[in-house]
Design an enzyme around this catalytic site. Structure first.
Site, PDB file in Angstrom:
ATOM      1  N   LYS A 172       0.836  -1.202   0.000  1.00  0.00           N
ATOM      2  CA  LYS A 172       0.000   0.000   0.000  1.00  0.00           C
ATOM      3  C   LYS A 172       0.865   1.243   0.000  1.00  0.00           C
ATOM      4  O   LYS A 172       0.681   2.143  -0.833  1.00  0.00           O
ATOM      5  CB  LYS A 172      -0.901  -0.046   1.245  1.00  0.00           C
ATOM      6  CG  LYS A 172      -1.903   1.082   1.323  1.00  0.00           C
ATOM      7  CD  LYS A 172      -2.721   0.961   2.608  1.00  0.00           C
ATOM      8  CE  LYS A 172      -4.027   1.728   2.473  1.00  0.00           C
ATOM      9  NZ  LYS A 172      -4.978   0.993   1.627  1.00  0.00           N
ATOM     10  N   SER A 214      10.370 -43.171 -17.217  1.00  0.00           N
ATOM     11  CA  SER A 214       9.193 -42.322 -17.177  1.00  0.00           C
ATOM     12  C   SER A 214       8.632 -42.420 -15.773  1.00  0.00           C
ATOM     13  O   SER A 214       8.280 -43.500 -15.311  1.00  0.00           O
ATOM     14  CB  SER A 214       8.163 -42.775 -18.201  1.00  0.00           C
ATOM     15  OG  SER A 214       7.020 -41.971 -18.091  1.00  0.00           O
ATOM     16  N   ARG A 248      -3.683  -1.082  -7.542  1.00  0.00           N
ATOM     17  CA  ARG A 248      -2.966  -2.367  -7.502  1.00  0.00           C
ATOM     18  C   ARG A 248      -3.353  -3.153  -8.742  1.00  0.00           C
ATOM     19  O   ARG A 248      -4.365  -2.856  -9.381  1.00  0.00           O
ATOM     20  CB  ARG A 248      -3.304  -3.146  -6.226  1.00  0.00           C
ATOM     21  CG  ARG A 248      -4.774  -3.419  -6.083  1.00  0.00           C
ATOM     22  CD  ARG A 248      -5.063  -4.100  -4.756  1.00  0.00           C
ATOM     23  NE  ARG A 248      -6.511  -4.150  -4.542  1.00  0.00           N
ATOM     24  CZ  ARG A 248      -7.076  -4.517  -3.411  1.00  0.00           C
ATOM     25  NH1 ARG A 248      -6.339  -4.805  -2.356  1.00  0.00           N
ATOM     26  NH2 ARG A 248      -8.390  -4.571  -3.305  1.00  0.00           N
ATOM     27  N   CYS A 268       4.766 -39.347 -16.607  1.00  0.00           N
ATOM     28  CA  CYS A 268       3.489 -39.655 -17.255  1.00  0.00           C
ATOM     29  C   CYS A 268       2.381 -39.835 -16.238  1.00  0.00           C
ATOM     30  O   CYS A 268       1.331 -40.348 -16.542  1.00  0.00           O
ATOM     31  CB  CYS A 268       3.620 -40.888 -18.144  1.00  0.00           C
ATOM     32  SG  CYS A 268       4.060 -42.373 -17.242  1.00  0.00           S
ATOM     33  N   ARG A 293      -1.578 -46.912 -22.436  1.00  0.00           N
ATOM     34  CA  ARG A 293      -1.834 -48.022 -21.510  1.00  0.00           C
ATOM     35  C   ARG A 293      -2.453 -49.166 -22.295  1.00  0.00           C
ATOM     36  O   ARG A 293      -3.598 -49.069 -22.731  1.00  0.00           O
ATOM     37  CB  ARG A 293      -2.794 -47.592 -20.412  1.00  0.00           C
ATOM     38  CG  ARG A 293      -2.366 -46.374 -19.606  1.00  0.00           C
ATOM     39  CD  ARG A 293      -3.493 -45.994 -18.650  1.00  0.00           C
ATOM     40  NE  ARG A 293      -3.191 -44.817 -17.864  1.00  0.00           N
ATOM     41  CZ  ARG A 293      -3.490 -43.570 -18.228  1.00  0.00           C
ATOM     42  NH1 ARG A 293      -4.088 -43.329 -19.388  1.00  0.00           N
ATOM     43  NH2 ARG A 293      -3.191 -42.559 -17.437  1.00  0.00           N
ATOM     44  N   GLU A 339       8.153 -45.909 -10.694  1.00  0.00           N
ATOM     45  CA  GLU A 339       6.920 -45.610  -9.958  1.00  0.00           C
ATOM     46  C   GLU A 339       6.865 -46.252  -8.582  1.00  0.00           C
ATOM     47  O   GLU A 339       5.915 -46.060  -7.840  1.00  0.00           O
ATOM     48  CB  GLU A 339       5.689 -46.001 -10.782  1.00  0.00           C
ATOM     49  CG  GLU A 339       5.728 -47.427 -11.308  1.00  0.00           C
ATOM     50  CD  GLU A 339       4.563 -47.756 -12.251  1.00  0.00           C
ATOM     51  OE1 GLU A 339       3.500 -47.115 -12.151  1.00  0.00           O
ATOM     52  OE2 GLU A 339       4.717 -48.662 -13.077  1.00  0.00           O
ATOM     53  N   GLY A 354      -7.763  -7.536   5.588  1.00  0.00           N
ATOM     54  CA  GLY A 354      -8.599  -7.644   6.788  1.00  0.00           C
ATOM     55  C   GLY A 354      -7.945  -8.329   7.965  1.00  0.00           C
ATOM     56  O   GLY A 354      -8.569  -8.507   9.007  1.00  0.00           O
ATOM     57  N   MET A 367      -5.185  -7.339   9.602  1.00  0.00           N
ATOM     58  CA  MET A 367      -4.601  -6.432  10.603  1.00  0.00           C
ATOM     59  C   MET A 367      -5.558  -5.258  10.838  1.00  0.00           C
ATOM     60  O   MET A 367      -6.617  -5.182  10.217  1.00  0.00           O
ATOM     61  CB  MET A 367      -3.218  -5.980  10.151  1.00  0.00           C
ATOM     62  CG  MET A 367      -2.195  -7.122  10.273  1.00  0.00           C
ATOM     63  SD  MET A 367      -0.538  -6.651   9.771  1.00  0.00           S
ATOM     64  CE  MET A 367      -0.728  -6.509   8.015  1.00  0.00           C
ATOM     65  N   ARG A 370      -3.177   2.927   9.003  1.00  0.00           N
ATOM     66  CA  ARG A 370      -3.449   1.596   8.433  1.00  0.00           C
ATOM     67  C   ARG A 370      -2.178   0.765   8.335  1.00  0.00           C
ATOM     68  O   ARG A 370      -1.091   1.292   8.173  1.00  0.00           O
ATOM     69  CB  ARG A 370      -3.998   1.711   7.003  1.00  0.00           C
ATOM     70  CG  ARG A 370      -5.324   2.406   6.873  1.00  0.00           C
ATOM     71  CD  ARG A 370      -5.672   2.492   5.380  1.00  0.00           C
ATOM     72  NE  ARG A 370      -6.477   3.658   5.108  1.00  0.00           N
ATOM     73  CZ  ARG A 370      -7.800   3.611   4.885  1.00  0.00           C
ATOM     74  NH1 ARG A 370      -8.439   2.476   4.913  1.00  0.00           N
ATOM     75  NH2 ARG A 370      -8.468   4.723   4.648  1.00  0.00           N
ATOM     76  N   TYR A 422      10.552 -34.375 -20.902  1.00  0.00           N
ATOM     77  CA  TYR A 422       9.170 -34.096 -21.278  1.00  0.00           C
ATOM     78  C   TYR A 422       8.208 -34.389 -20.130  1.00  0.00           C
ATOM     79  O   TYR A 422       8.558 -35.093 -19.182  1.00  0.00           O
ATOM     80  CB  TYR A 422       8.761 -34.917 -22.511  1.00  0.00           C
ATOM     81  CG  TYR A 422       8.684 -36.406 -22.269  1.00  0.00           C
ATOM     82  CD1 TYR A 422       7.526 -36.990 -21.752  1.00  0.00           C
ATOM     83  CD2 TYR A 422       9.763 -37.238 -22.538  1.00  0.00           C
ATOM     84  CE1 TYR A 422       7.448 -38.346 -21.506  1.00  0.00           C
ATOM     85  CE2 TYR A 422       9.701 -38.597 -22.291  1.00  0.00           C
ATOM     86  CZ  TYR A 422       8.528 -39.148 -21.778  1.00  0.00           C
ATOM     87  OH  TYR A 422       8.453 -40.485 -21.517  1.00  0.00           O
ATOM     88  N   THR A 477       4.190 -40.856 -11.382  1.00  0.00           N
ATOM     89  CA  THR A 477       4.088 -40.190 -10.076  1.00  0.00           C
ATOM     90  C   THR A 477       2.780 -40.494  -9.363  1.00  0.00           C
ATOM     91  O   THR A 477       2.661 -40.214  -8.178  1.00  0.00           O
ATOM     92  CB  THR A 477       4.287 -38.675 -10.228  1.00  0.00           C
ATOM     93  OG1 THR A 477       3.491 -38.222 -11.318  1.00  0.00           O
ATOM     94  CG2 THR A 477       5.742 -38.348 -10.478  1.00  0.00           C
ATOM     95  N   ASN A 478       1.784 -41.080 -10.065  1.00  0.00           N
ATOM     96  CA  ASN A 478       0.583 -41.505  -9.326  1.00  0.00           C
ATOM     97  C   ASN A 478       0.958 -42.588  -8.332  1.00  0.00           C
ATOM     98  O   ASN A 478       0.674 -42.488  -7.140  1.00  0.00           O
ATOM     99  CB  ASN A 478      -0.466 -42.108 -10.275  1.00  0.00           C
ATOM    100  CG  ASN A 478      -1.006 -41.114 -11.263  1.00  0.00           C
ATOM    101  OD1 ASN A 478      -0.703 -39.934 -11.179  1.00  0.00           O
ATOM    102  ND2 ASN A 478      -1.798 -41.587 -12.204  1.00  0.00           N
ATOM    103  N   ASP A 479       1.577 -43.643  -8.850  1.00  0.00           N
ATOM    104  CA  ASP A 479       1.947 -44.736  -7.961  1.00  0.00           C
ATOM    105  C   ASP A 479       3.011 -44.297  -6.970  1.00  0.00           C
ATOM    106  O   ASP A 479       2.991 -44.701  -5.814  1.00  0.00           O
ATOM    107  CB  ASP A 479       2.423 -45.947  -8.775  1.00  0.00           C
ATOM    108  CG  ASP A 479       1.284 -46.927  -9.027  1.00  0.00           C
ATOM    109  OD1 ASP A 479       0.696 -47.379  -8.035  1.00  0.00           O
ATOM    110  OD2 ASP A 479       0.984 -47.208 -10.187  1.00  0.00           O
ATOM    111  N   HIS A 513     -10.541 -44.212 -10.967  1.00  0.00           N
ATOM    112  CA  HIS A 513     -10.960 -44.549 -12.327  1.00  0.00           C
ATOM    113  C   HIS A 513     -11.776 -43.416 -12.947  1.00  0.00           C
ATOM    114  O   HIS A 513     -11.505 -42.972 -14.069  1.00  0.00           O
ATOM    115  CB  HIS A 513     -11.775 -45.846 -12.295  1.00  0.00           C
ATOM    116  CG  HIS A 513     -12.301 -46.257 -13.639  1.00  0.00           C
ATOM    117  ND1 HIS A 513     -13.576 -45.961 -14.069  1.00  0.00           N
ATOM    118  CD2 HIS A 513     -11.699 -46.911 -14.663  1.00  0.00           C
ATOM    119  CE1 HIS A 513     -13.744 -46.435 -15.287  1.00  0.00           C
ATOM    120  NE2 HIS A 513     -12.621 -47.027 -15.675  1.00  0.00           N
TER     121      HIS A 513
END
Lengths: 911, 911
Positions: free
Chosen positions: A27, A792, A364, A859, A590, A773, A106, A108, A97, A879, A795-797, A482
């Site tokens: 500010k 590859s 701003r 992947c 897959r 994985e 809000g 402070m 202020r 990639y 990263t899910n598993d 799924h």
């Protein structure tokens, strides 16, 4: 320039500037900036954030010099405003202020109207001729001051659970009741005067100290209180959530008060320098006559359109500022142009007109929708206001995503009835009539009805219903369940893990709390936030193809990014769609998705039911022509682009979810006893299938499956090569945890590949690599890399195993974890860089330590998440791969990453 | 002394010695050693392992000097033996054998009787007066030489799939058939002479070269062939399995032949310097008159007892060497004493008596049973033959384990019928009659029958049947499945994951291949190897308490180990048992085991079925007195020793496995509708419960459970403290993956602890720590350690998640993985140091980086596995914790670790 403790601004001058946000807060820095470029700003001064640190370090004691510095600045303020603080004739009132480096709205405290008291009140009444206005300001000062300075800053706990503010407000309301009025403004000057005396009495009695009448005492009390509020409960909690360091501190802004509520020549308003919803380059805002800023924000009075451009059919007849005060409007419009040129971005501004004089209170960077962000960025770059890289950085990847999906109309959504909240698994909006089985979805859709498919969880048997649905809603499951995977693959709206739904599919209805939804009732889903509404909300369509600004910006983004973007796809249709959306290859096909086709599943089941290798091999080989045709189709669609094919991954029992009738039919088809099928199903049952007999463990136990798949891939590659189409198959072994597993499967693949090439006299450039994985694969990545051509990251598993969270079951606690701030985000959505990221980093480092040119991608679902793409860029992946509809988001996120973060290893992507 | 290429031994002299195993191989070094201490060894020389490297480096060319060196050594041999190689009168025959650093039994080649030919045969016949003996030796030489030197070493592939050896043996057998005899010895000298001519003809025809008649040519051909056999197929495969480096190479031992088959004054035998089965200090062995060493080993003739001490009731009437040739026996007995004094260990020796002269052919450290190892070590130390540390190192932790469990009689086991093989989940032997349900187990046991409980898998409902069974056998599950955990906790024999069993519990029978086992049939299980036998095998009882040598050795072990050993126990009985077995604390008390008690389970279920916090809290608090009583009991039993208590861990549905009848009863008991219970069960169902809503995730969702457990622990601690019993509770939060999870639960525990201490005005020294069992916890261990007082690695879950192997389902592929050498060992049994070990190491390093005194232990099943204990010692853990019956094994393994491996960080255990 040496750092100071107090920075003056006003009258076209300023000690500070916009770049000094760390010292002056956002500010203060912007007020200084505006002032220094000649924009009318009420004069004031800023006490620095450094002083906040000193305040705490010295336990509330200021250095001696501060009072002098502040007084000198105050004298300048008085001069600039032509008023004197504490003066009995022409008194200056001040606002005090907070203002931190990063906005903490809000969190402070603020004290307004500082300087009113026995000595100044008469003078101000004389000057304004409005006793009611002055006593109203006075009673507001007492309330705020007692609350902020005398109670909260002193750490006094409210007695009987009632704060001093509540007490004073109660007294005020009691007076209104006594007078029989409902509006504050209906109380007379006398009432307000009387109330202020009463207020002071209550304050003294309750807090044991009198409200200070001395303006200087008021001022310094307020300054201390603002510093003190940096460590208030709310502020600390907010900092924890936002990750703002405690030692940043707040600045304090002391500024001359200006009043928009001094009669019909006064006003207040807020505006955007361009339309924040569409991005259109028009001045856009609202205003209110005889009002204070809070009135616009609070919505207690309906604001008027700022100008003709802002008018809608509903506000056509209202008076705009442009019409009411053309001169002031012209002045404001000039400021708009000046600010945008100066800040080179769309600004969100606040202004007050005090008795005909225009004052700017705030500027701003303004918030905007995705489409608006894209248009503004592209237009500003075209106008040379900003360069192209800056244009890219003005837009977030999430804003790009907004353009790719239909959206619930935000205006309508605001007033809709929220039914439930789940995990936002597939972005965009979806509206349709509730159906509770896949068959019902198909039936209703056939009649031309839009449907939302509601299930406890979905399975491969539901896909026909999922495909025709506008949106999918499940009670269970997480971001990679799924339903979520399939929906995202189709770019379809989807909300999962909506635990409050109690679904009775048999009776075709569900209950949410005490609300009942039956088949045919309308539902509206916001798949970007997880909100489920009852009723139908209108939908805004997505047309990125027709958006010239979008296309322009994406072109610029592609030019700067350093990481390739591939897609997860297993059909030629999806592959073609993804290429259209900018995919540069397939990162994950897959193969098991192809197994569910009705013509094939019988052979798959025959294979699973085989009791010896010979029978199994026979069944497996029946799948060969199907798989070869699949791969041929994909290779053609991706002509010349690399295609990573993952060998069979899921546990076999996924192909054997059969009811009694299906078992009987299968038994007949295969000529075996139903009991044998049941026994096999029982034998295959696993308590934790995610950690069971799947991935390469299948290929090791049943090498003939790997052989068949390798042969199908190579034969397809040969077919396509013979048609003069380039093909780069990358064969990927799933769920590897040890080097030996990789070597076992690699040997089979290479042997079959040699055979096929010899048989067909055709050379194929193929690679053999692996999914990384399991956590262990990351730990021994150096050993695995000795054989693997590429990695590859799945990263899910990796997230499932690293955290120990089942993607199918985590819906039971993950939402609560995010809510209770135990996790910053759902780790299935945004890669957990602190933990799982270490494993990925380790895999990259170890892998490249033995093979410096190791090709590495990702992947998992994270391949389409902007923060995760940024991470992948930083650690030097080649990639990312994501579902087709996420490809543009990933491309854009990769561009942002290239502009913002340094990259390890490779510095440019493969063209 | 400079290294030589050829080392002579014989006639009381030797160039080499026992310490030169790397250069001379084990055999050569020991022959040299024996010779140099004056033990009669047929003279010979050893060509070094270095020469093997040169042989391969120079592609089979020896350095010029070698022939000269070997000839000089040969001359010494001739002198020592009083014979001459190739001499027509008194010819010396030689054996040529391999000899590697580490024994590779049968993996490399040997040629015997080298030196026989046209020139030497007549002389040898004249000297021995036994043409039959000479021609038999000659045809053996031709066979071995053709096979080893002329075919294999030359890399010639057998034609038509038949090797030269097969061809010659076939010719030999044809002659026996022609003569109508069955024994080799029934062929006459003429036959044998004739055969040797025939053999030479076949060799020449088949291999294209004549069998060399020249002794020197024979000798050098044999030497080359032995070097060549280092890289034979079998040898390479064996090295891969045993991890022997390829570049070690083999030595070649050329030694004078001596014959035990030269008539009634000749003999051969093998012996142990002490009884290898019991450890008793008596000379123990077998011998055969007029025989060669192979005859004893091959078992074609029944050997005789060596002496009175070796005689059994069955061999009482046979003639011992002691009786037949007292003089030779006395000489042999003196050698026994000399060798044991010299080698300071029990020796396994081979000897031959040639015409009344005693020759020693081999000595090496003898294999022994666990009880024997313990007794010998203790007795040798007592006799000052070895020191105490050496005594400890003479015994393996697995041998200690043998003493703790009843065992199948090894002699009987050899001849039993193997039915199936599974994973060895609970060591020792167990014999009983097959039953297929827990209730049947209880019923049969009540009648006084011993039973083996056979199940697909076990669950908490089966424990009453498991408890009464002699052994437990399951078709599914891995080393840490329910059956395995429970059985090991009780020290009970258990085999799991026995996939070939097809169990029909309803019909009370099972099928294995085409063999059927019904209820009541006898089964015998070897839980140390995983072997299941049909029929009853006798069992040898375990009585470590009565074994004075065991107690002595364990005392010495405790004195040297540097790491504490705790136990996993949750009842006062188990705790007391473990203390008796040497436990120094409890490392893991699983509180949920206490929940299954029939009196409590109703409240547990009430808690789970509660729909709001108030009802749930009420139900939870009903469990408080029970849990308090449990903990009081454990604290008393462990008086003064630390007790780690893990808060509730398993997913809630484990407490709700109910059939229709049970649901109806529960509904009645709780006064709710059965439908509600069914709905809740459905709601709690998880696809992968191991990765689901469990561990601290429960405590975070239902904080009242954590509160109740913390209160129970603290109140119990206060009760016990008031009785002047010392108590050190360590409260452990399970399944933590983020610092925030830990802090959330820690805050509840510390608050309740403060409350209880204030209420009771009693101070309790308690710690709050966490299980480190998710991979992520290891990755962020530094962050977690900022709050945690201690870590305990849960390596079961860490292995599950790190590999992605469900402990319940891995039985489907893990045995095959171990068999196919994809994994060296079942990682649930021996900690995978290469992969999971990295996570543990990381957790330790990161944890201690912020808190150098962090107390760290391990409480997975690995805590009782010797190689894992060694690892824990090495990386500086404070303690390991295992099931009570594994405590002595862990104590001993820790002692071995202290003697063998350096340790990180802390160097001494807490007394």
């Amino acid at each position: 320039m040496a750092k100071k403790d107090v920075y003056y601004f006003g009258g076209g001058k300023a000690d500070g500037k916009a770049g000094m946000k760390n010292l002056l807060g956002g500010k203060g820095a912007n007020l200084a900036e505006m002032s220094s470029i000649g924009i009318p700003v009420p004069a004031g001064y800023t006490i620095t954030t450094d002083m906040c640190a000193i305040y705490y370090a010295r336990k509330g004691k200021f250095p001696q010099s501060l009072t002098g510095d502040a007084n000198k600045a105050l004298a300048k303020v008085e001069k600039a405003m032509g008023k004197k603080f504490g003066d009995s004739k022409n008194p200056l009132l001040l606002s005090v202020r907070s203002g931190a480096r990063q906005s903490m709205p809000g969190m402070m405290d603020t004290v307004l109207n500082v300087g009113l008291g026995a000595k100044t009140i008469p003078g101000l009444i004389a000057k304004t001729g409005d006793a009611r206005f002055v006593y109203d300001a006075y009673r507001r000062l007492i309330t705020m001051y007692a609350d902020v300075v005398m109670e909260k800053a002193e750490g006094i706990e409210p007695k009987d659970g009632h704060s001093i503010r509540e007490l004073l407000e109660h007294t005020f309301d009691a007076r209104k009741e006594k007078r029989g009025v409902t509006e504050d403004t209906d109380l007379s000057a006398a009432d307000l005067k009387d109330l202020s005396t009463e207020f002071k009495r209550i304050v003294k009695k309750r807090l044991g100290k009198p409200f200070p009448d001395d303006p200087a005492k008021q001022l310094w009390g307020a300054i201390r209180a603002v510093f003190q509020s940096w460590n208030g409960r709310r502020a600390i909690a907010y900092r924890r959530i936002e990750g703002i360091p405690d030692d940043w501190g707040t600045a304090v802004n002391v500024q001359a008060m200006v009043f928009g509520n001094m009669g019909e020549t006064s006003a207040t308003g807020v505006a955007f320098t361009r339309n924040p919803a569409t991005g259109e380059n028009v001045f856009f805002g609202e205003w209110l006559v005889n009002a204070q800023g809070e009135d616009v924000v609070a919505g207690t009075r309906t604001p008027l359109p700022l100008n003709k451009a802002t008018k809608t059919s509903g506000t056509q007849n209202m008076t705009s500022l442009e019409e009411a005060s053309p001169k002031v409007y012209k002045q404001l419009a000039a400021i708009r142009t000046k600010l945008e040129k100066h800040y080179r971005d769309m600004q969100d501004i606040e202004f007050t007109i005090e008795d005909g004089s225009l004052w700017m209170l705030q500027t701003r960077s303004g918030k905007r929708t995705g489409p608006a962000a894209v248009r503004m960025a592209a237009e500003m770059a075209d106008a040379k206001l900003i360069d192209r890289n800056t244009a890219i950085q003005r837009v977030s990847a999430d804003q790009i995503d907004e353009l790719l999906h239909p959206m619930l109309d935000p205006a309508k959504e605001k007033t809709a009835t929220l039914l439930a909240k789940g995990l936002p698994a597939g972005p965009g909006g979806g509206v349709g009539r509730a159906v509770f089985t896949a068959d019902d979805a198909a039936a209703w859709a056939k009649k031309g009805e839009k449907v939302v498919l509601v299930r406890n969880e979905t399975s491969p048997e539901d896909v026909h219903g999922m495909h025709v649905a506008e949106a999918i809603l499940t009670a269970k499951g997480g971001m990679t369940s799924h339903a979520a995977l399939v929906a995202r693959g189709w770019g379809k709206c989807c909300i999962v893990g909506c635990g409050t739904l109690v679904i009775d599919s048999a009776k075709k209805k569900m209950r949410v709390g005490n609300k009942s939804i039956k088949e045919g009732d309308w539902l509206s889903l916001n798949g970007s936030t997880g909100a489920v509404y009852s009723g139908a909300i209108s939908v805004l369509p997505a047309q990125p193809d027709k958006n010239k600004w979008y296309k322009k910006l994406m072109g610029w983004a592609d030019a700067v990014r350093q990481i390739n973007v591939r897609t997860n796809a297993e059909t030629p249709e999806d592959a073609r769609l993804a290429v259209k959306l900018g995919a540069e290859g397939i990162g994950l096909a897959r193969t098991e998705h192809m197994f569910f086709d009705p013509k094939r599943i019988i052979h798959v089941r025959e294979m699973i039911l085989a009791e010896d290798e010979k029978t199994r091999r026979k069944a497996v080989m029946k799948l060969l022509p199907f798989q070869r045709r699949d791969f041929t189709g994909i290779f053609r669609a991706m002509a010349g682009k690399p295609v990573t094919i993952r060998l069979l991954d899921p546990p076999l029992h996924e192909f054997l979810t059969l009811d009694t009738k299906q078992i009987a039919r299968l038994a007949k088809d295969l000529g075996i006893k139903p009991a044998r099928i049941r026994a096999r199903i029982e034998q295959l049952h696993e308590l934790n299938p995610m950690l069971g007999h799947r991935g390469c463990r299948l290929g090791i136990t049943y090498p003939e499956i790997t052989e068949m798949q390798a042969r199908a891939i190579l034969e397809a590659a040969v077919n396509v090569t013979k048609k003069k189409i380039k093909v780069f198959p990358e064969i990927m072994i799933p769920l590897v945890g040890t080097r030996q597993e990789f070597e076992n499967q690699e040997a089979i693949i290479r042997r079959v590949a040699e055979e096929v090439q010899a048989e067909t006299k055709t050379k194929v450039n193929y690679l053999v690599g692996t999914m990384i994985e399991t956590p262990r694969a990351c730990l021994v990545a150096d050993s695995i890399a000795e054989g693997a051509d590429f990695f590859s990251f799945g990263t899910n598993d990796l997230t499932q195993m690293g955290f120990g969270y089942s993607r199918d079951d985590s819906g039971g606690f993950l939402p609560e974890y995010v809510e209770k701030d135990i996790l910053a985000a759902d780790p299935f959505q945004a890669l957990d860089q602190e933990g799982i990221g270490q494993l990925v980093q380790m895999g990259v480092t170890k892998g490249r330590s033995v093979r410096s040119d190791l090709k590495i991608g990702i992947c998992g679902e994270h391949g389409g998440d902007p923060s995760s793409v940024m991470f992948c860029h930083r650690i030097g992946l080649d990639y990312v791969s994501c579902s087709p509809y996420r490809v543009p988001v990933a491309r854009f996120a990769a561009a942002l990453a290239a502009l913002e973060a340094p990259r390890k290893g490779k510095t440019s992507k493969k063209k």
